[in-house]
Design a protein around this motif. Structure first.
Motif, mmCIF file in Angstrom:
data_model
loop_
_atom_site.group_PDB
_atom_site.id
_atom_site.type_symbol
_atom_site.label_atom_id
_atom_site.label_comp_id
_atom_site.label_asym_id
_atom_site.label_seq_id
_atom_site.Cartn_x
_atom_site.Cartn_y
_atom_site.Cartn_z
ATOM 1 N N VAL B 347 -16.124 -16.392 16.475
ATOM 2 C CA VAL B 347 -14.856 -15.681 16.677
ATOM 3 C C VAL B 347 -13.932 -15.967 15.487
ATOM 4 O O VAL B 347 -13.707 -17.124 15.128
ATOM 5 N N THR B 348 -13.426 -14.916 14.882
ATOM 6 C CA THR B 348 -12.570 -15.109 13.707
ATOM 7 C C THR B 348 -11.136 -15.409 14.145
ATOM 8 O O THR B 348 -10.739 -15.138 15.282
ATOM 9 N N ASP B 349 -10.364 -15.961 13.197
ATOM 10 C CA ASP B 349 -8.944 -16.208 13.464
ATOM 11 C C ASP B 349 -8.241 -14.907 13.857
ATOM 12 O O ASP B 349 -7.397 -14.882 14.753
ATOM 13 N N ALA B 350 -8.606 -13.822 13.179
ATOM 14 C CA ALA B 350 -7.949 -12.534 13.440
ATOM 15 C C ALA B 350 -8.233 -12.048 14.867
ATOM 16 O O ALA B 350 -7.337 -11.584 15.573
ATOM 17 N N GLU B 351 -9.491 -12.172 15.284
ATOM 18 C CA GLU B 351 -9.849 -11.754 16.640
ATOM 19 C C GLU B 351 -9.078 -12.563 17.685
ATOM 20 O O GLU B 351 -8.549 -12.025 18.659
ATOM 21 N N LEU B 352 -9.042 -13.889 17.461
ATOM 22 C CA LEU B 352 -8.364 -14.741 18.429
ATOM 23 C C LEU B 352 -6.872 -14.407 18.461
ATOM 24 O O LEU B 352 -6.241 -14.377 19.530
ATOM 25 N N HIS B 353 -6.314 -14.159 17.282
ATOM 26 C CA HIS B 353 -4.900 -13.796 17.180
ATOM 27 C C HIS B 353 -4.617 -12.528 17.992
ATOM 28 O O HIS B 353 -3.659 -12.448 18.764
ATOM 29 N N ASP B 354 -5.472 -11.545 17.846
ATOM 30 C CA ASP B 354 -5.280 -10.261 18.541
ATOM 31 C C ASP B 354 -5.266 -10.429 20.062
ATOM 32 O O ASP B 354 -4.371 -9.942 20.745
ATOM 33 N N VAL B 355 -6.275 -11.123 20.591
ATOM 34 C CA VAL B 355 -6.329 -11.225 22.056
ATOM 35 C C VAL B 355 -5.258 -12.170 22.581
ATOM 36 O O VAL B 355 -4.738 -11.977 23.675
ATOM 37 N N ALA B 356 -4.911 -13.184 21.781
ATOM 38 C CA ALA B 356 -3.842 -14.087 22.214
ATOM 39 C C ALA B 356 -2.529 -13.309 22.303
ATOM 40 O O ALA B 356 -1.759 -13.454 23.264
ATOM 41 N N GLU B 357 -2.284 -12.470 21.319
ATOM 42 C CA GLU B 357 -1.060 -11.675 21.295
ATOM 43 C C GLU B 357 -1.036 -10.692 22.468
ATOM 44 O O GLU B 357 -0.006 -10.529 23.139
ATOM 45 N N SER B 358 -2.173 -10.057 22.700
ATOM 46 C CA SER B 358 -2.263 -9.096 23.803
ATOM 47 C C SER B 358 -2.025 -9.798 25.145
ATOM 48 O O SER B 358 -1.264 -9.317 26.000
ATOM 49 N N MET B 359 -2.651 -10.972 25.332
ATOM 50 C CA MET B 359 -2.462 -11.725 26.570
ATOM 51 C C MET B 359 -1.009 -12.168 26.715
ATOM 52 O O MET B 359 -0.413 -12.063 27.798
ATOM 53 N N LEU B 360 -0.412 -12.660 25.616
ATOM 54 C CA LEU B 360 0.969 -13.152 25.684
ATOM 55 C C LEU B 360 1.945 -12.016 26.000
ATOM 56 O O LEU B 360 2.971 -12.235 26.640
ATOM 57 N N ARG B 361 1.615 -10.798 25.550
ATOM 58 C CA ARG B 361 2.467 -9.654 25.871
ATOM 59 C C ARG B 361 2.464 -9.435 27.385
ATOM 60 O O ARG B 361 3.517 -9.289 28.008
ATOM 61 N N THR B 362 1.286 -9.432 27.982
ATOM 62 C CA THR B 362 1.193 -9.292 29.436
ATOM 63 C C THR B 362 1.931 -10.443 30.126
ATOM 64 O O THR B 362 2.634 -10.251 31.119
ATOM 65 N N ALA B 363 1.742 -11.649 29.586
ATOM 66 C CA ALA B 363 2.307 -12.834 30.232
ATOM 67 C C ALA B 363 3.830 -12.845 30.160
ATOM 68 O O ALA B 363 4.504 -13.360 31.048
ATOM 69 N N ARG B 364 4.371 -12.276 29.063
ATOM 70 C CA ARG B 364 5.829 -12.206 28.943
ATOM 71 C C ARG B 364 6.406 -11.272 29.991
ATOM 72 O O ARG B 364 7.491 -11.493 30.520
#
Lengths: 375, 375
Positions: B347-364
């Protein structure tokens, strides 16, 4: 060099005994680990390190040396808070599950290092490089690791076997002579309880052994380890045969406790304990008078034993408080002839009193004092 | 009552799941120990004990009750100094190698109690009587015990299997509902990664499960344990399959660390982590859109999940400092369809960044706040 295989239910490893193991350690570790010298941590004492650092580091890559952790000498540092501090240091230095810990020192370094390896990240590999005779012949084999509580010695710990043990007999050349002799009592014990050949060798070669003749020392160390490896291989978790290793320990431990671990070295206390147990063997006729005399003579050959002035009641009191007797059963190991031992569980208070008194009489009259044997 | 056999290389034992186990414990212990109720010590928390002491003591002889040791609640007590204090108490109370320790409480009591049993006199027997759903379905099976260092959670410990686990589902009736739901996320995880039948059951029966219907709870608990027992049986020491149990944990641990373990319960953090991992699975096509939707829907069914306001960089920073990624390899567990999982290491840094951001958007945007879900 001699190699002894230690086999036990859960592990198998080699103990290497010989000269020059230290300066070739890194290459030997590759063999036992199956990989290069990365992720290596060393636990040692400042004193050992100041004597042996150059030889130790000789075989490691100069650009990537192992990380060194220090344990201050003394029983008071054999505690959980020391283990915690060392574990924090390992974590800080980015040790992980693939790291290797080398316990490089005497018995305390081995016990603490082995326990640290047993619990750091729920267990990492370690090897023992024991630097005292006692550690080489005793504590480096058997997988017992641990530290003290206020309530008693070695009350917390794990069984955790090393990947290998490297007993470099050259390290014994700088050992104070009192420590050498204290360690030799464990070899005397090995001869008495299970190794008649070693017993005879130690009778005939006391001069060469005490003069640290390399060949003699190598034989004594490897024969003692061989004896212990056999016993531990048969009884890893101390349910049966392993109990014979406690020969001399019933009263030996009691002597240590009653003198607060300050006057005698462990081996010296065990030596007095062996004398008491032998006299009990004589009373119980597990040894003849001639055999008992040979045993006592051999023990004193590796003396002098420090004199002891201790009321018999204080000694017996300490013996009943020993953790190994908590279940209420008092197990005493008696020599059975030369080279064999038996476990008896029916020793009466009166019998124990008699042999303790007899031993203490001899110990009071011993010409050596703790001062006179101090280096 | 259901019984699950846990088998692993070094041990085998039973997990009993059902109602009324607590009040019949003493008789059940005789079966697993093969002897009577003597030498029994209980580690528990003052809170649990005040609720359940009567039921616990019911089956023990009134004239010879077990000795009780207390662990104060809170992660800050999950430390070596606590273990040392408890070990001193055991020694003081004359515990010996034949004693039995019962860990009666939540996950921390289980971890500390198991570790105490692992190292006291180099290992005594223990049983787990977990009182929270999380402890019942997760930490009571697998033999992992241990405490925290300053450098990180669970950095010292042992693998030490209990003699048996008694998961009395009646104890869950008094559990705060937020804790119940946080525990259910571990069951949701079990369904997603290896148990399609449990997944379907939790989809169809959310109402009954959340209302703590005894039959529904018993099924969910035993199916979750069954899943974990199978995985641990195949891979005791966490070298292979056991890694799938970390589904949701890469970012789950990072969320806990970045919020200093104060805002979310473990299960809630893992739930957000599972959502992120599922979105990564969707991007990598290990799940279809329909499967990913079913997974997210099931997770939210057992919500509400507390909202999270966290900068993505802080989260990713915490993820790289996680101990499981020290070797430099980042392992992420992705769902593979429903009821299966795969481990990926690229898993690349970019991939992890993308899903982390997407999850954090939902979580916010989550309607629930940590306040609103507090009991």
């Amino acid at each position: 060099m001699r190699t002894i295989q230690v086999k036990s239910g859960s592990a198998g490893y080699s103990v290497f005994v010989g000269r020059g193991l230290l300066s070739t350690l890194s290459r030997r570790l590759v063999n036992v680990r199956g990989k290069g010298p990365r992720g290596v941590f060393v636990l040692t004492s400042p004193e050992i390190w100041s004597l042996w650092a150059d030889a130790f580091l000789e075989s490691f890559p100069h650009q990537d040396p192992p990380s060194i952790l220090f344990l201050q000498p003394g029983e008071e540092h054999k505690r959980l808070r020391t283990v915690e501090r060392l574990a924090e240091q390992l974590a800080e230095a980015r040790a992980d599950r693939s790291s290797l810990l080398i316990a490089f020192g005497g018995g305390i370094v081995g016990d603490v290092g082995g326990f640290l390896a047993a619990i750091f990240m729920r267990g990492i590999d370690y090897v023992q490089v024991p630097t005292t005779l006692l550690a080489q012949v005793d504590s480096s084999v058997g997988g017992k690791t641990g530290v003290n509580l206020q309530a008693g010695k070695n009350l917390v710990g794990c069984f955790h076997h090393p990947l290998a043990v490297f007993a470099d007999t050259e390290l014994l050349q700088t050992l104070p002579s009192r420590e050498l002799r204290a360690g030799l009592f464990e070899s005397v014990k090995a001869g008495i309880i299970r190794h008649p050949k070693l017993f005879g060798y130690m009778e005939r070669n006391a001069g060469a052994i005490l003069a640290r003749d390399p060949k003699a020392i190598e034989y004594v160390v490897s024969a003692s380890i061989q004896m212990k490896a056999e016993v531990v291989g048969i009884d890893e978790l101390e349910n049966g045969l392993r109990m014979i290793l406690n020969y001399g320990h019933t009263l030996g431990h009691a002597i240590e406790a009653a003198t607060r671990y300050r006057k005698l070295l462990h081996g010296e206390a065990v030596a007095w304990g062996m004398i008491a147990a032998t006299r009990l063997g004589l009373a119980r006729q597990t040894v003849t008078r001639a055999q008992a005399d040979r045993i006592e003579k051999l023990i004193f050959e590796y003396g002098p034993l420090p004199s002891l002035r201790l009321p018999v009641d204080r000694l017996l009191d300490a013996a009943t408080r020993d953790k190994k007797n908590r279940s209420g059963v008092r197990r005493v190991i008696l020599p059975s002839g030369i080279g064999n031992a038996v476990v008896v569980e029916d020793v009466t208070d009166a019998e124990l009193h008699d042999v303790a008194e007899s031993m203490l009489r001899t110990a009071r009259e011993s010409s050596a004092t703790t001062d006179s044997v101090k280096e």
